[in-house]
Write a protein that holds these residues in place. Structure first.
Motif, PDB file in Angstrom:
ATOM      1  N   SER A 287       0.753  -1.255  -0.006  1.00 34.51           N
ATOM      2  CA  SER A 287       0.166   0.091   0.081  1.00 34.51           C
ATOM      3  C   SER A 287       0.747   1.026  -0.163  1.00 34.51           C
ATOM      4  N   THR A 288       1.960   1.166   0.846  1.00 36.67           N
ATOM      5  CA  THR A 288       2.882   2.388   0.671  1.00 36.67           C
ATOM      6  C   THR A 288       3.547   2.748  -0.622  1.00 36.67           C
ATOM      7  N   LEU A 289       3.774   1.670  -1.525  1.00 36.94           N
ATOM      8  CA  LEU A 289       4.648   1.828  -2.686  1.00 36.94           C
ATOM      9  C   LEU A 289       3.527   2.259  -3.674  1.00 36.94           C
ATOM     10  N   VAL A 290       2.389   1.688  -3.579  1.00 34.26           N
ATOM     11  CA  VAL A 290       1.275   1.902  -4.436  1.00 34.26           C
ATOM     12  C   VAL A 290       0.929   3.356  -4.512  1.00 34.26           C
ATOM     13  N   MET A 291       0.897   4.128  -3.218  1.00 32.90           N
ATOM     14  CA  MET A 291       0.572   5.375  -2.996  1.00 32.90           C
ATOM     15  C   MET A 291       1.780   6.348  -3.410  1.00 32.90           C
ATOM     16  N   GLU A 292       3.000   5.730  -3.234  1.00 34.33           N
ATOM     17  CA  GLU A 292       4.116   6.362  -3.663  1.00 34.33           C
ATOM     18  C   GLU A 292       4.129   6.413  -5.233  1.00 34.33           C
ATOM     19  N   VAL A 293       3.987   5.357  -5.874  1.00 37.93           N
ATOM     20  CA  VAL A 293       3.686   5.423  -7.492  1.00 37.93           C
ATOM     21  C   VAL A 293       2.702   6.549  -7.950  1.00 37.93           C
ATOM     22  N   LYS A 294       1.803   6.450  -7.162  1.00 38.68           N
ATOM     23  CA  LYS A 294       0.569   7.485  -7.509  1.00 38.68           C
ATOM     24  C   LYS A 294       1.073   8.672  -7.473  1.00 38.68           C
ATOM     25  N   GLU A 295       1.626   9.111  -6.431  1.00 42.31           N
ATOM     26  CA  GLU A 295       1.968  10.320  -6.187  1.00 42.31           C
ATOM     27  C   GLU A 295       3.468  10.920  -7.160  1.00 42.31           C
ATOM     28  N   LYS A 296       4.092   9.797  -7.265  1.00 40.57           N
ATOM     29  CA  LYS A 296       5.484  10.337  -8.077  1.00 40.57           C
ATOM     30  C   LYS A 296       5.097   9.762  -9.816  1.00 40.57           C
TER      31      LYS A 296
END
Length: 410
Positions: A287-296
């Protein structure tokens, strides 16, 4: 790889628009760390109990016993030598075991009396280390050594005489005759903790031989100390087939095996439960990386227009997620090792503070043992690394699927 590592560091240090992402990442690392610390401490305790089982309890409890149910074993010195010469046997000794009652004044206590030859018994058992004040080697006819709990229940002191009621087994007719009263002087006590203190009484072999009308070369059983205690059953059956006497074969698995099996069962349960906890914490990285990918995603699109390959993007975000796991693994390992090494002292401090000992009279030790095994730490870290690596694959793959034209064209 170097560029992917550099990019993952830049993404990690970059200011986030959403602070919740950072919180989830830190929570994932903390969850992994706590899971590893708990597993290291738990496994260290179980290793400590297993070590104490072998070095303390099994050093006292006979590994193998051959007990004659009806007729005595004749010419025991030659048979002891025969058994001791076996390659898997460390030592052998004779014994006679009787169940009776110890009486002092108005107090009665059940006691399992073992008649032993002190010279041979010290070879098969370390019980002498827990006997005071009279050493086991000095035990003579007319004397008895009692377990600490029996000692205290009767209220006796060293030098007091007690009456022991023992069965009089008439070896000629194979019938149990009227009980005999023996007047014995208490010369020592066994203080090792656990069941031995509650039930054991030691007398000289010649005392029981006189009681049962046996000659000096007749006994009712033979004990063995083995080099490999965990192979006791197979060894006992193999060696027992070489004896000419009809005997019952008993190993420590029958008397203490449930304790060993409990240790192994709980160890397995702890492995499963804690690894599930670590798995949950590891997959929080998803979940952390999915949100990171969405943000970046705009940054990722720019990198792809500059020539970054899908493989580079995948490695960048896998390294980003694995760094979060590494922080948790490092912190959990340090915390777990520190607690495992200091756990006996912490338990002692707590006992002194509370004035109680939860292990007293329950297990064969009255302290909390801990043994840190490097292989346990290695397995824990390896499994955690594998789970966290798997957890980073999907978000990293999603990052590589970003279409620069769609993102930058918005």
């Amino acid at each position: 790889m170097n560029l992917s590592l550099f990019l993952s560091q830049r993404f990690r240090k970059a200011k986030r628009d959403n602070g919740f992402i950072g919180f989830i990442g830190k929570a994932s690392s903390a969850g992994i760390g706590l899971g590893i610390a708990v597993l290291i401490v738990a496994l260290s305790v179980f290793n400590g109990f297993e070590q104490q089982l072998v070095e303390r309890l099994l050093a006292v409890v006979p590994h193998v016993e051959y007990e004659a149910p009806n007729r005595p074993i004749n010419n025991w010195p030659s048979k002891v030598k025969q058994l001791a010469d076996h390659s898997e046997v460390a030592a052998a000794s004779p014994f006679i075991k009787l169940n009776g009652m110890a009486q002092f004044k108005n107090e009665l206590k059940a006691v399992e009396v073992s008649a032993i030859d002190p010279a041979f018994e010290t070879e098969v058992s370390d019980i002498g280390k827990f006997i005071s004040p009279t050493p086991l080697q000095a035990l003579q006819k007319g004397q008895i050594i009692l377990g600490k709990q029996i000692f205290e229940a009767l209220g006796v002191n060293i030098g007091d005489s007690i009456t022991v009621l023992l069965p009089n087994l008439n070896t000629k007719s194979d019938h149990l005759a009227a009980a005999k009263k023996l007047r014995l002087v208490v010369v020592g006590q066994i203080a090792m903790g656990g069941p031995v203190d509650h039930s054991t009484g030691l007398i000289h072999l010649s005392q029981a031989q006189d009681l049962l009308d046996l000659s000096a070369d007749q006994v009712m059983g033979l004990r063995l100390k083995l080099y490999d205690v965990f192979n006791a059953h197979r060894t006992a059956m193999s060696i027992g087939s070489e004896l000419n006497d009809y005997v019952y074969v008993n190993t420590w698995f029958r008397s203490q095996g449930n304790l060993y099996q409990d240790i192994q069962m709980v160890r397995t349960i702890i492995y499963l439960v804690v690894f599930l906890i670590i798995a949950v914490a590891s997959f929080n990285i998803v979940s952390t990386l999915v949100m990171e990918v969405k943000e970046k995603q705009s940054n990722i699109a720019i990198l792809k227009t500059m020539g970054a390959t899908d493989r580079m993007i995948i490695m960048t975000f896998m390294l980003h997620g694995m760094f979060q796991a590494f922080v948790g693994m490092l912190g959990g390992t340090l915390l777990g090792v520190g607690l495992a090494l200091s756990l006996p002292d912490i338990f002692l401090w707590w006992n002194q503070l509370s004035g109680t000992n939860v292990l007293a009279g329950v297990y064969f030790v009255e302290f909390l043992p801990s043994k840190l095994v490097v292989s346990d730490i290695a397995v824990t870290l390896l499994v955690t690394f594998i789970m966290t690596s798997i957890a980073t694959i999907y978000p990293a793959w999603q990052a590589s699927r970003i279409d620069p034209a769609k993102v930058l064209g918005q």
